[in-house]
Design a protein around this motif. Sequence first.
Motif, PDB file in Angstrom:
ATOM      1  N   THR A 193      18.600  -4.818 -40.552  1.00 13.91           N
ATOM      2  CA  THR A 193      19.337  -5.255 -39.371  1.00 13.91           C
ATOM      3  C   THR A 193      20.184  -4.090 -38.885  1.00 13.91           C
ATOM      4  OG1 THR A 193      21.171  -6.108 -40.704  1.00 13.91           O
ATOM      5  CG2 THR A 193      19.418  -7.652 -40.119  1.00 13.91           C
ATOM      6  N   VAL A 194      20.478  -4.096 -37.593  1.00 11.49           N
ATOM      7  CA  VAL A 194      21.193  -2.978 -36.983  1.00 11.49           C
ATOM      8  C   VAL A 194      22.351  -3.526 -36.164  1.00 11.49           C
ATOM      9  CG1 VAL A 194      21.006  -0.923 -35.528  1.00 11.49           C
ATOM     10  CG2 VAL A 194      19.005  -1.720 -36.809  1.00 11.49           C
ATOM     11  N   SER A 195      23.536  -2.968 -36.339  1.00  8.40           N
ATOM     12  CA  SER A 195      24.680  -3.332 -35.501  1.00  8.40           C
ATOM     13  C   SER A 195      25.313  -2.060 -34.958  1.00  8.40           C
ATOM     14  CB  SER A 195      25.719  -4.132 -36.294  1.00  8.40           C
ATOM     15  OG  SER A 195      26.180  -3.406 -37.409  1.00  8.40           O
ATOM     16  N   LEU A 196      25.619  -2.074 -33.662  1.00 13.33           N
ATOM     17  CA  LEU A 196      26.149  -0.879 -33.012  1.00 13.33           C
ATOM     18  C   LEU A 196      27.621  -0.681 -33.335  1.00 13.33           C
ATOM     19  CD1 LEU A 196      24.516  -0.998 -29.458  1.00 13.33           C
ATOM     20  CD2 LEU A 196      23.760   0.245 -31.488  1.00 13.33           C
ATOM     21  N   VAL A 197      28.029   0.570 -33.372  1.00 16.22           N
ATOM     22  CA  VAL A 197      29.413   0.976 -33.589  1.00 16.22           C
ATOM     23  C   VAL A 197      29.815   1.875 -32.417  1.00 16.22           C
ATOM     24  CG1 VAL A 197      30.975   2.245 -35.121  1.00 16.22           C
ATOM     25  CG2 VAL A 197      29.108   0.893 -36.105  1.00 16.22           C
ATOM     26  N   PRO A 198      30.993   1.701 -31.788  1.00 17.87           N
ATOM     27  CA  PRO A 198      32.084   0.817 -32.172  1.00 17.87           C
ATOM     28  C   PRO A 198      31.973  -0.607 -31.636  1.00 17.87           C
ATOM     29  CG  PRO A 198      32.780   2.169 -30.332  1.00 17.87           C
ATOM     30  CD  PRO A 198      31.383   2.602 -30.678  1.00 17.87           C
ATOM     31  N   GLY A 199      31.058  -0.863 -30.739  1.00 16.94           N
ATOM     32  CA  GLY A 199      30.951  -2.198 -30.162  1.00 16.94           C
ATOM     33  C   GLY A 199      31.691  -2.293 -28.849  1.00 16.94           C
ATOM     34  N   GLU A 200      32.309  -3.450 -28.590  1.00 17.26           N
ATOM     35  CA  GLU A 200      32.913  -3.714 -27.282  1.00 17.26           C
ATOM     36  C   GLU A 200      34.138  -2.854 -27.013  1.00 17.26           C
ATOM     37  OE1 GLU A 200      34.336  -7.569 -24.586  1.00 17.26           O
ATOM     38  OE2 GLU A 200      33.793  -7.818 -26.702  1.00 17.26           O
ATOM     39  N   TYR A 201      34.927  -2.556 -28.065  1.00 12.34           N
ATOM     40  CA  TYR A 201      36.160  -1.795 -27.871  1.00 12.34           C
ATOM     41  C   TYR A 201      36.219  -0.629 -28.861  1.00 12.34           C
ATOM     42  CZ  TYR A 201      37.576  -5.914 -25.251  1.00 12.34           C
ATOM     43  OH  TYR A 201      37.628  -6.944 -24.352  1.00 12.34           O
ATOM     44  N   ALA A 202      36.721   0.503 -28.369  1.00 18.67           N
ATOM     45  CA  ALA A 202      37.012   1.653 -29.211  1.00 18.67           C
ATOM     46  C   ALA A 202      38.515   1.892 -29.139  1.00 18.67           C
ATOM     47  CB  ALA A 202      36.249   2.887 -28.732  1.00 18.67           C
ATOM     48  N   LEU A 203      39.186   1.762 -30.284  1.00 17.65           N
ATOM     49  CA  LEU A 203      40.644   1.873 -30.318  1.00 17.65           C
ATOM     50  C   LEU A 203      41.019   3.294 -30.717  1.00 17.65           C
ATOM     51  CD1 LEU A 203      41.487  -1.518 -32.061  1.00 17.65           C
ATOM     52  CD2 LEU A 203      41.116  -1.030 -29.635  1.00 17.65           C
ATOM     53  N   SER A 204      41.269   4.107 -29.710  1.00 17.19           N
ATOM     54  CA  SER A 204      41.557   5.512 -29.967  1.00 17.19           C
ATOM     55  C   SER A 204      42.107   6.160 -28.709  1.00 17.19           C
ATOM     56  CB  SER A 204      40.283   6.254 -30.405  1.00 17.19           C
ATOM     57  OG  SER A 204      40.495   7.636 -30.458  1.00 17.19           O
ATOM     58  N   ASN A 205      43.012   7.123 -28.910  1.00 13.37           N
ATOM     59  CA  ASN A 205      43.471   7.949 -27.796  1.00 13.37           C
ATOM     60  C   ASN A 205      42.685   9.247 -27.698  1.00 13.37           C
ATOM     61  OD1 ASN A 205      45.557   6.195 -26.932  1.00 13.37           O
ATOM     62  ND2 ASN A 205      46.915   6.953 -28.544  1.00 13.37           N
ATOM     63  N   ASP A 206      41.818   9.492 -28.687  1.00 15.03           N
ATOM     64  CA  ASP A 206      41.157  10.792 -28.803  1.00 15.03           C
ATOM     65  C   ASP A 206      39.637  10.699 -28.705  1.00 15.03           C
ATOM     66  OD1 ASP A 206      43.699  12.014 -29.318  1.00 15.03           O
ATOM     67  OD2 ASP A 206      43.564  11.267 -31.372  1.00 15.03           O
ATOM     68  N   THR A 287      31.237  -0.196 -23.937  1.00 10.46           N
ATOM     69  CA  THR A 287      32.410   0.038 -24.785  1.00 10.46           C
ATOM     70  C   THR A 287      33.590   0.443 -23.913  1.00 10.46           C
ATOM     71  OG1 THR A 287      31.089   0.692 -26.702  1.00 10.46           O
ATOM     72  CG2 THR A 287      33.373   1.442 -26.646  1.00 10.46           C
ATOM     73  N   THR A 288      34.719  -0.209 -24.139  1.00  8.27           N
ATOM     74  CA  THR A 288      35.962   0.094 -23.437  1.00  8.27           C
ATOM     75  C   THR A 288      36.903   0.793 -24.408  1.00  8.27           C
ATOM     76  OG1 THR A 288      35.721  -1.863 -22.038  1.00  8.27           O
ATOM     77  CG2 THR A 288      37.905  -0.868 -22.148  1.00  8.27           C
ATOM     78  N   GLN A 289      37.465   1.924 -23.983  1.00  8.80           N
ATOM     79  CA  GLN A 289      38.391   2.665 -24.840  1.00  8.80           C
ATOM     80  C   GLN A 289      39.821   2.213 -24.577  1.00  8.80           C
ATOM     81  OE1 GLN A 289      37.822   6.894 -24.894  1.00  8.80           O
ATOM     82  NE2 GLN A 289      39.762   7.315 -25.928  1.00  8.80           N
ATOM     83  N   LEU A 290      40.503   1.794 -25.648  1.00 11.80           N
ATOM     84  CA  LEU A 290      41.876   1.309 -25.560  1.00 11.80           C
ATOM     85  C   LEU A 290      42.742   2.051 -26.562  1.00 11.80           C
ATOM     86  CD1 LEU A 290      41.193  -2.555 -25.553  1.00 11.80           C
ATOM     87  CD2 LEU A 290      41.532  -1.094 -23.552  1.00 11.80           C
ATOM     88  N   SER A 291      44.043   2.109 -26.300  1.00 13.37           N
ATOM     89  CA  SER A 291      44.953   2.747 -27.247  1.00 13.37           C
ATOM     90  C   SER A 291      45.210   1.850 -28.453  1.00 13.37           C
ATOM     91  CB  SER A 291      46.277   3.098 -26.561  1.00 13.37           C
ATOM     92  OG  SER A 291      46.882   1.932 -26.027  1.00 13.37           O
TER      93      SER A 291
END
Length: 627
Positions: A193-206, A287-291
């Motif tokens: 089975t395969v699951s994508l990373v990071p998915g819907e949200y990426a929590l990072s400033n960098d 994927t949405t990038q959030l702080s």
Amino acid sequence: MNLKLIAISAAFISGLTAAGAAADGVVDYFNADFTAGVPTGVTVSDEDGQKLHFLMIQAGFDQGDSWKIFTERPSGNKYVASPSMHETANTPADDRLALPEIFLRGGGTRLRWKIRSINEQSNTPSTYSIIVNGQTVVDKAEAPVGRTWQENVISLEKFQGERVNIVFVNNTTNGEVLALDDIVVSGMPGAATVSLVPGEYALSNDGFQIGATFTASSTIPVTSVGLSCQIDGTTYTAETDGLNLVDGASTELMIDQIFNIELGSSISYSVTPYVNGEPYDVMTCTTTQLSFMPRKRVLVEEVTGMWCGWCPLGIVALDSLHMRYGDDVIPIAIHINAGADVLALDDYAVALKQQGAPSGLFDRTKETGEPLVLVTSGPIERYVMDRGGFGSLAEECFAKLPDAEINIEVTDRGFRMVEVTTSTRFVKNPDSSYRIAMVLVEDGVWNRNYYQNNYLASFPNRAPVGNFTFLPEVITSNFAFDHVARAVVDNAYFGLEGSVPDELVAGQEYNFTKRITIPGGVNVEKSKIVAMLIDDSTGAVVNACQVSTADPAGIVGVGADDCDERVVVTPGSGAVVIEADGMVAASLIDVSGRTVVSASGNGTVTLTAPRGLYILQTSRQTRRVML
């Protein structure tokens, strides 16, 4: 006559098997419930090219439509529908809905779907076919007219190991509307089975990387894995071999590229995973990038009144919301009509343009005059919170990620004064201005002259609504009101000036402090401060929080930790002793703000009072004591 799209149902189609629970280990290769519209990779086409009958236009279709998203009312369920009535009679439709190519990589493969005819003019059912890799596996089956969705399942075992193209065809002659929902292709997971990373949200400033986790799902060894990612026409790849993964063992593979986008922005991409050199189905993701990930709380401003016989519906709805969501729902009960309700804050309701009761305003974006919705279940009528009631609106608000998080603490300054400090963080760099509004709310508000009209007592054939079904039509004793709005700080219904800076940076914390005097007649021990963050440009509440003015977790004592005075309380003695070097002056203040006893002396002072909770006020400190 207008043709309305309504939910109907029928018995199972002859020759097809009723859908059942998936067996252990079965995974979905493809799943379309149409909640977010037509899924990526699904294509629709109008092959017949016929002009639609005007009833189809009235039903919501446009000329040239083949399949279109509609919403059931009042459930809010989304589905896809195809028009089956044309200007030229006795001519069949040919409207096609094609799924993306699907790899049937394991055994036990099945196709499941729900279907129904939506008719107002006749009982003629719509018909449809299903084609898999050019083979007709369902031929002109009827979607019966009825009251519930029809569930179906067929085996795709004959196509195991193949990549299949599945097409639903509306081929109705002289029908009305064919509705389709919940299309699922499932089977055993194959090698992994395969699951994508990071998915819907990426929590990072960098920035962030895109990758996948591969988990072996059988005794077949996974020896190599790979990824091919497509973003805006550019392909990024990664691969690794020399593995020996079996029975739940996993590995993570990441693409080297760092994607750093503006906070709050999103990128969409597609990924083709490879297992043992075999390409799996294309996976799509945004994927949405959030702080950081903010906690969402929903504000409910409910308009009510003692005089309002239907307002017990709102009282029960708020209690039900609390049972479902706990403190993530923040209720404020705004009483109106001062001539008939001494708790009324009419100016508050007028500012929000909320004049009717009962009603509810959610995050100042969604409103309803039906806290609970009356539905019929057999011979019994009952009220439910969903289907357009408070529960439905709360769900819609929780589904939206807030732009910011707000938290609150209270410092007791004595003499019924509290100092409120809010802290706010934004998940992205804001493009609007904001303000914070504060409301003083009280629970357990009671007076022997208070009452509540109760129309729910007049319908014994309805299912009980809280306890109100069993209470009199006018409740005059032992009834207390909760969540009562007692004051809006500075009458700033849309926020306090300067409570949020004009220049904001994602991830940084912004504090605002405001001193509030709790009015006489309001029980400090049963009160809360509600703070709401408001978007100036829209008036919407972005997020909210609350704290009890009597909650030790929320109250910060003044001077208690660093003070050179020593306070000694013997539980049950009715006395508190204050010891210090030099002169001591102290007072005990009850929860209503009344000074019960004061004394001063050199070195030691003893204050006595009836047992209870008090505020101890000295020249060096303010704290709560229990005698």
